[in-house]
Scaffold this motif. Structure first.
Motif, short mmCIF file in Angstrom:
data_model
loop_
_atom_site.label_atom_id
_atom_site.label_comp_id
_atom_site.label_asym_id
_atom_site.label_seq_id
_atom_site.Cartn_x
_atom_site.Cartn_y
_atom_site.Cartn_z
N VAL A 33 39.22 44.37 16.79
CA VAL A 33 37.68 44.94 17.20
C VAL A 33 37.81 46.33 16.55
O VAL A 33 38.64 47.04 16.65
CB VAL A 33 37.50 45.11 18.51
CG1 VAL A 33 36.10 45.78 18.55
CG2 VAL A 33 37.56 43.60 19.27
N ILE A 34 36.84 46.81 15.77
CA ILE A 34 36.79 48.07 15.06
C ILE A 34 35.41 48.79 15.87
O ILE A 34 34.51 48.51 15.90
CB ILE A 34 36.37 47.99 13.61
CG1 ILE A 34 37.55 47.22 12.84
CG2 ILE A 34 36.22 49.46 12.98
CD1 ILE A 34 37.39 47.16 11.17
N LYS A 35 35.98 49.83 16.54
CA LYS A 35 35.09 50.59 17.58
C LYS A 35 34.78 51.75 16.96
O LYS A 35 35.39 52.63 16.45
CB LYS A 35 35.86 50.65 18.68
CG LYS A 35 35.17 51.45 19.92
CD LYS A 35 36.08 51.46 21.21
CE LYS A 35 35.22 52.17 22.40
NZ LYS A 35 36.34 52.25 23.46
N THR A 36 33.24 52.02 16.99
CA THR A 36 32.89 53.41 16.75
C THR A 36 32.15 53.96 17.73
O THR A 36 31.45 53.25 18.34
CB THR A 36 31.91 53.45 15.37
OG1 THR A 36 31.65 54.68 15.06
CG2 THR A 36 30.55 52.46 15.43
N ILE B 191 37.17 54.15 14.82
CA ILE B 191 37.22 54.85 13.57
C ILE B 191 35.95 55.93 14.04
O ILE B 191 35.35 56.08 14.80
CB ILE B 191 37.03 54.11 12.69
CG1 ILE B 191 35.57 53.05 13.08
CG2 ILE B 191 38.08 52.97 12.25
CD1 ILE B 191 35.02 52.42 11.71
N ASP B 192 36.24 57.06 13.27
CA ASP B 192 35.12 58.02 13.17
C ASP B 192 34.17 57.79 12.04
O ASP B 192 34.10 56.80 11.56
CB ASP B 192 35.75 59.62 13.02
CG ASP B 192 36.47 59.44 11.78
OD1 ASP B 192 36.25 58.71 10.47
OD2 ASP B 192 37.43 60.79 11.45
N LEU C 46 42.06 55.92 16.80
CA LEU C 46 42.65 55.50 17.98
C LEU C 46 42.77 53.90 17.72
O LEU C 46 42.06 53.28 17.37
CB LEU C 46 41.91 55.84 19.23
CG LEU C 46 42.50 55.65 20.76
CD1 LEU C 46 43.81 56.32 20.92
CD2 LEU C 46 41.44 55.72 21.78
N GLY C 47 43.98 53.42 18.36
CA GLY C 47 44.34 52.21 18.22
C GLY C 47 45.16 51.67 19.24
O GLY C 47 45.87 52.74 19.97
#
Length: 167
Positions: free
Chosen positions: A88-91, A157-158, A165-166
């Motif tokens: 999951v790529i989180k923003t 991600i920014d 962060l991961g």
């Protein structure tokens, strides 16, 4: 990517024109596990993967979301239960997707390829941004349906798409 097709209306095609691929996969289409046994791997990406239905009051802001929310009730059985591992790529702010899509389209046009205009990008992103705002908080909080924490990677991600962060 075909988001630019049809001025941002997507790359949908008649299913009868899509090729069917029958297995077994060849060795070059698979990967090996550490114990040298052959493992079939499929990498999928999709903007609705892992989304779960939310309470009706969350989606009342957009009639389209009410339809999506109803369809998500069967999404797990149709798709998510077949996923063994998740990334999951989180923003922090899903609105940054507008800038990312705009950058991609500008680059495509600069390379001489067809690309959406700035106005088409705005129209394209504005159609799915309400879904991001409705469904991402639950995805981030509860993780995908049926996901095993040992097989889940969440990378935050920014705005520049840099990992910050991961797990």
């Amino acid at each position: 990517m075909m988001q630019s097709a049809f001025s941002g209306r997507g790359d949908r095609s008649d299913p009868s024109t899509c090729p069917e691929i029958e297995g077994p996969l060849t060795q070059s289409q698979n990967c090996f596990r550490r114990d040298s046994t052959l493992t079939k791997t499929r990498l999928s990406r999709g903007w609705m993967l892992g989304f779960k239905p939310v309470p009706p009051e969350v989606v009342r802001v957009d009639p389209q979301l009410e339809i999506i929310n109803k369809n998500l009730e069967s999404y797990y059985d149709a798709w998510d239960k077949f996923v063994n591992s998740w990334m999951v790529i989180k923003t922090k702010d899903p609105s940054c997707v507008y800038q990312w899509r705009l950058q991609a389209e500008v680059a495509m046009r600069a390379d001489g390829n067809p690309g959406m205009t700035d106005e088409e990008v705005l129209d394209f992103v504005s159609r799915y941004l309400p879904a991001y705002k409705a469904y991402l908080p639950l995805l981030y909080e509860e993780r995908p349906n049926g996901s095993d924490p040992k097989h889940l990677l969440v990378v935050e991600i920014d705005e520049g798409r840099n990992p910050i962060l991961g797990n």
